[in-house]
Structure formats: C-alpha cells, structure tokens
Design a protein around this motif. Structure first.
Motif, short mmCIF file in Angstrom:
data_model
loop_
_atom_site.label_atom_id
_atom_site.label_comp_id
_atom_site.label_asym_id
_atom_site.label_seq_id
_atom_site.Cartn_x
_atom_site.Cartn_y
_atom_site.Cartn_z
N UNK A 143 0.84 -1.44 0.05
CA UNK A 143 0.21 -0.01 0.13
C UNK A 143 0.66 1.01 -0.13
N UNK A 144 0.85 2.50 -0.32
CA UNK A 144 1.37 3.21 -0.77
C UNK A 144 0.20 4.44 -1.00
N UNK A 145 0.15 5.16 -0.14
CA UNK A 145 -1.37 6.00 -0.01
C UNK A 145 -0.10 7.77 0.56
N UNK A 146 -0.45 9.06 -0.71
CA UNK A 146 0.04 9.32 -1.13
C UNK A 146 -0.94 10.97 -1.34
N UNK A 147 -2.17 10.78 -0.54
CA UNK A 147 -4.00 11.22 -1.32
C UNK A 147 -3.46 12.50 0.39
N UNK A 148 -3.80 13.52 -0.41
CA UNK A 148 -4.38 14.90 0.52
C UNK A 148 -3.02 15.58 0.51
N UNK A 149 -2.48 15.33 -0.48
CA UNK A 149 -0.91 16.86 0.02
C UNK A 149 -1.15 17.54 -1.21
N UNK A 150 0.31 18.52 -1.85
CA UNK A 150 -0.03 19.26 -2.84
C UNK A 150 0.73 18.44 -4.42
N UNK A 151 1.33 17.36 -4.18
CA UNK A 151 1.60 16.60 -5.03
C UNK A 151 1.30 17.66 -6.86
N UNK A 152 2.05 17.44 -7.50
CA UNK A 152 2.36 18.07 -8.86
C UNK A 152 2.43 17.26 -9.84
N UNK A 153 2.48 17.55 -10.79
CA UNK A 153 3.43 17.07 -12.41
C UNK A 153 2.19 15.89 -12.03
N UNK A 154 3.62 14.83 -13.56
CA UNK A 154 2.60 13.56 -13.99
C UNK A 154 3.01 12.89 -13.04
N UNK A 155 1.74 11.45 -13.51
CA UNK A 155 2.87 10.36 -12.88
C UNK A 155 3.15 9.74 -13.41
N UNK A 156 4.57 8.48 -12.45
CA UNK A 156 5.75 8.36 -12.98
C UNK A 156 5.35 7.12 -13.86
N UNK A 157 5.94 7.34 -15.60
CA UNK A 157 5.90 5.97 -15.67
C UNK A 157 5.98 4.41 -14.91
N UNK A 158 6.56 4.97 -14.53
CA UNK A 158 7.72 3.21 -13.39
C UNK A 158 6.66 3.11 -12.22
N UNK A 159 5.71 3.71 -12.79
CA UNK A 159 4.35 3.05 -11.65
C UNK A 159 3.37 1.75 -12.16
N UNK A 160 3.44 2.13 -13.49
CA UNK A 160 2.71 0.66 -14.28
C UNK A 160 3.48 -0.48 -13.82
N UNK A 161 4.87 -1.16 -13.31
CA UNK A 161 5.74 -1.52 -12.81
C UNK A 161 5.41 -2.35 -11.28
N UNK A 162 4.71 -1.64 -10.95
CA UNK A 162 4.28 -1.47 -9.96
C UNK A 162 2.97 -3.03 -9.64
#
Length: 170
Positions: A143-162
């Motif tokens: 589980x990776x939870x980064x919700x409710x922050x102020x993150x920006x930009x694109x979601x890295x393509x490397x996440x597709x392998x996870x």
C-alpha cells in the motif's frame, strides 16, 4: 505503554535504554518534540508514536536507527520536511507519517527503500513537488498512500511496473 492516558513530554533520557527493541507510545497525550537522543536506541525495531500531540520536526538522527522495521509517527502535529537520511533505513518494512503537517518534497531515497514490503503512508500532509522516478523501485510494497497532499506533475510511468494499491488524490 500504548493507549494509556500518559501526558507530558518524552523524557530526554530515553536514549539511555540502549537495549530497547520496541518503543510504543501510541494513543497517549504526549506533546513536545521527539528527543534527538532516540538515535542511541540502535537495537530499536518497532517505533510507534501515533495519535499524540507531538510537534517539531522528525529528527534527522532517525536515519541512524538502522535496525528499524516499523516507523509510525502518524496523527501528530509534526512539521518540516521528511529527513533525507530516512533513506538509510534499509530494513524498514513499513513507514507511516500520515496526518501531520509535513512539508516539502518527498525525498527520492524513500522510494528507493526496497525493504518496504508492507506500506508507505504519507497522506494528509502538505507535501509538494513531483513524484520522483524512484517511485518505481517500490515493487514490493502493498500500500502506497500519498493522498491529500499538494503533489503536482505527471504520474511517473515507472508506476506501471508496480503491484500495489496506490492512492494519489488531493
């Protein structure tokens, strides 16, 4: 000592308990800062301070707790940035820093911790910036939870392998 009605601050001499492996003060009414001398607890494997009123930053000295398996500091009033040297915790399987007031970018070395097999929970803070490409190194975390922050930009393509549950929302 979890889930009692203890109040006050974490004693400055806590670092003298050098053989301690498990320190759990969760669910109390502790306030003040986390003492720097906790770095002396070199045998510490489980460190839980969630659900207190702790303030100040996460001590950079936590990077010296190289035996640590679980770090839980959620539901406090911690502020400042996530120390880069938490990336030296190569045995860490779970890190929970959610529901604090942490700011700044998430250090890329955190995402490079291949030992993270359980969870990385950083939600409900004020973290900003883009997700670094190292996030693709988290191939074993459930589980990776980064919700409710102020993150920006694109979601890295490397996440597709996870292969994990991911929450990245505002």
């Amino acid at each position: 000592m979890a889930k009692n009605r203890m109040s006050g601050v974490i004693p400055l001499g806590i670092g003298n308990l050098v053989h301690l492996e498990d320190l759990e003060f969760a669910g109390n009414h502790l306030h003040g800062v986390i003492p720097e001398d906790i770095e002396r607890l070199q045998n510490l494997k489980f460190f839980t301070l969630e659900e207190n009123l702790l303030s100040g930053g996460i001590p950079a000295s936590f990077g010296n707790l190289t035996q640590l398996l679980t770090l839980v500091l959620s539901n406090n009033e911690l502020n400042g940035s996530i120390p880069e040297n938490l990336g030296s915790l190569h045995r860490l399987t779970s890190m929970t820093l959610s529901f604090n007031r942490l700011t700044g970018a998430i250090p890329g070395v955190i995402f490079s911790l291949s030992s993270l097999t359980d969870s990385l929970l950083l939600s409900h803070n004020y973290l900003s910036g883009v997700l670094p490409p190292q996030i693709g190194s988290l191939k074993h975390v459930t589980t990776l939870d980064l919700s409710k922050n102020n993150l920006s930009g694109e979601v890295p393509g490397a996440l597709g392998d996870c292969k994990f549950s991911i929450l990245i929302s505002r």
